[in-house]
Design a protein around this motif. Sequence first.
Motif, short mmCIF file in Angstrom:
data_model
loop_
_atom_site.label_atom_id
_atom_site.label_comp_id
_atom_site.label_asym_id
_atom_site.label_seq_id
_atom_site.Cartn_x
_atom_site.Cartn_y
_atom_site.Cartn_z
N VAL A 1 74.98 87.20 56.49
CA VAL A 1 73.94 87.27 55.47
C VAL A 1 72.55 87.36 56.08
O VAL A 1 71.75 88.19 55.70
CB VAL A 1 74.02 86.03 54.53
CG1 VAL A 1 72.93 86.13 53.46
CG2 VAL A 1 75.39 85.95 53.88
N THR A 2 72.30 86.49 57.09
CA THR A 2 70.96 86.45 57.66
C THR A 2 70.56 87.77 58.31
O THR A 2 69.44 88.19 58.19
CB THR A 2 70.84 85.33 58.72
OG1 THR A 2 72.04 85.31 59.49
CG2 THR A 2 70.61 83.99 58.06
N SER A 3 71.51 88.44 58.97
CA SER A 3 71.12 89.66 59.65
C SER A 3 70.77 90.79 58.66
O SER A 3 69.85 91.55 58.92
CB SER A 3 72.22 90.11 60.61
OG SER A 3 73.35 90.52 59.89
N THR A 4 71.48 90.87 57.54
CA THR A 4 71.10 91.86 56.52
C THR A 4 69.72 91.54 55.99
O THR A 4 68.89 92.43 55.79
CB THR A 4 72.06 91.86 55.30
OG1 THR A 4 73.07 90.90 55.51
CG2 THR A 4 72.60 93.22 55.01
N GLU A 5 69.51 90.25 55.76
CA GLU A 5 68.20 89.79 55.27
C GLU A 5 67.11 90.16 56.28
O GLU A 5 66.08 90.72 55.91
CB GLU A 5 68.28 88.27 55.05
CG GLU A 5 67.00 87.63 54.52
CD GLU A 5 66.78 87.86 53.04
OE1 GLU A 5 67.71 88.38 52.37
OE2 GLU A 5 65.69 87.54 52.54
N ASP A 6 67.39 89.89 57.56
CA ASP A 6 66.42 90.22 58.60
C ASP A 6 66.12 91.71 58.64
O ASP A 6 64.98 92.14 58.80
CB ASP A 6 66.95 89.80 59.99
CG ASP A 6 66.90 88.29 60.17
OD1 ASP A 6 66.30 87.62 59.30
OD2 ASP A 6 67.48 87.80 61.15
#
Lengths: 320, 144
Positions: free
Chosen positions: A2-7
Motif C-alpha cells: 500500500v505504502t509504495s503505491t501511495e508514495d
Amino acid sequence: MVTSTEDMRVTQFMARIERGEKIEATDWMPDDYRMVLVKFIQMHGVSEIMGAYPEKEWVPKAPSLRRKLGIMSKVQDEIGHGQLLLRVAEELAAPLGATRESMIEDIYTGRIKFHNVFHMPAPSWADAGVIGWLVDGAAIISQAALLDTSYAPYARVLKRICAEESFHMQHGESIILSLAEGTPEQRQMLQDAVNRWWESLMFFFGPPEISESARVMLKYRIRERTNEELRQKFLTRYVPRIRSIGLTIPDEALSYDRNKEQWTYTQPDWQRFGEIVRKNSGPMSQARIALRKSAHTDQAWVREAMKRTADSVHVSVLGK
Amino acid sequence: MTTDSEHSSGLYEAYEVFVQYDVLEPHQYVGSVLASSTDMALIVARENFLRRDKAHSLWVVPKQFIAVKTSEDVDFFAVEFDRDYRRVDGYSDNARRWKAFKQRAMEIDEVVEDVKHAGSGNPEEQITPGDGFATESAPTQKGR
Ligand SMILES: [Fe+2]
Ligand SMILES: [Fe+2]
C-alpha cells in the motif's frame, strides 16, 4: 504494498506540481494538500463574509445616496466572494464530511478563524474609507499573489474576485480622496482612522517567520510569495500614497532601506492580535459573530421550507 | 432551437456541450449533439468540436437539465439604475484627484504583475515626479 503505491502517487503529484500543472477537484491529491487548502480557502471565504460586517455598518449612515449605493455594492461583492470561495472549499472538504452549513457553523463555534482586521471597530465614515482603500489594498495584494495557485478551481474563482476588486480599489480611494480634499476636521477624521488601522494592517499579512502550513503551501505551489514579501510590497505601494495626501503613518521606525531594498517597521503586537483571532476576543468579534449566527439559525426554517417546496415540485413533475 | 417535445420524441437524447480551452478559463458553450448515452455524447462531442482545438476539459449535459432564461424576459435582465457606482468607470476622476496630490493612480493590473516577482520593489517609482505619469506606466495585461 500500500505504502509504495501511495508514495508513487505522491511522487507523480509532485511532478505535476513542478511542471506547473493545475489540480482539479476530481484529481487525486495528497491528504496534506487537501487539508491545508480546505482550511486556507474556508478561512478566505469566511473572512470575505465577516469582512462585509464592518462596512455594512456604514450602509445606513453613508453621507450621500451615491456613497450608499457604492458601499452597498461593495458589501454585496464581498458576500458574493464568500459564496464563490465556500463553494470551492466545500467541494474539497466533501470527502471529510463538511457541508455549507457546517462551514458557516464553524464561524460561531470558533472552529474557523477570520482575519484580524474584521474584529476591529469602524467608528467613523473615514474607517469605511480606510477599509476600502487599505484593507482591500492589502487583500488585493494577497489575492493577486494567489492567482497562479496550483489548485485550479481556486485560481478561477480568484480571477473573478480580482476583477471585482478593481472596483473596490477605486471605491476606497474615492472616499479617502474626498476626505483628504475636505475640511481640517475631515482630514483629522482620516488621520484618526489610519492611526486605528495601521497596526492591524501590519498584522494582516501574518508573521514574518514561515509557519509549517506556509511551508506546505510553498511546497505545493498553492502560493509562491511569503507573508513578508507581501507586506513589503504593500508598504512600497501604499506608504508613498498615504504620505502624499499629507497623512502621518503612526510608526516612527518606518523607513525604506535603499541598500537592503527593504522596509524597516515596528512589529505589530503579534501576541495581542493573535489572541484576538484565536479567541474571537477583539472589540467587535462577538457582536459580529452573533449577527452571523442569528442570520444562520433564525433563517434555518426558510432554507428547509425552500428545500421542501423544491422537492415536492420535483416529485409532482416526475410523477406525471 | 429545439423544444422539449422534439428531443424527447426521438430515439436519442440531445446534449449541450461545454469546452474549457484553458485551465484558468471557464467552460464555454459550443453547441449540442445527439447521442444514445452520456458516454456516447462525450465521444460525439469530442469528434464534433475537438478535432483540432486543444482542450482542458469537456462537459456534456442532457439538454433537459439546463434551465434557461432568454432576453425575452426583459424584467429579469433589467438594469434598474445607471450602475456606474458599481463599476471602475464610475470613479474615473480618481486619477485626476491623485494628481493634485502629486501621486499616480494605481491599477489592479500592475499589482497582479508586481506580485509575480520577489522583492519589495522601489517606493520611489510610486511617486510621480512633476505632473506626469512618466515613471512607470501601468502595464495593461491581456485578458485581465
Ligand atoms: Fe473580496
Ligand atoms: Fe474587496
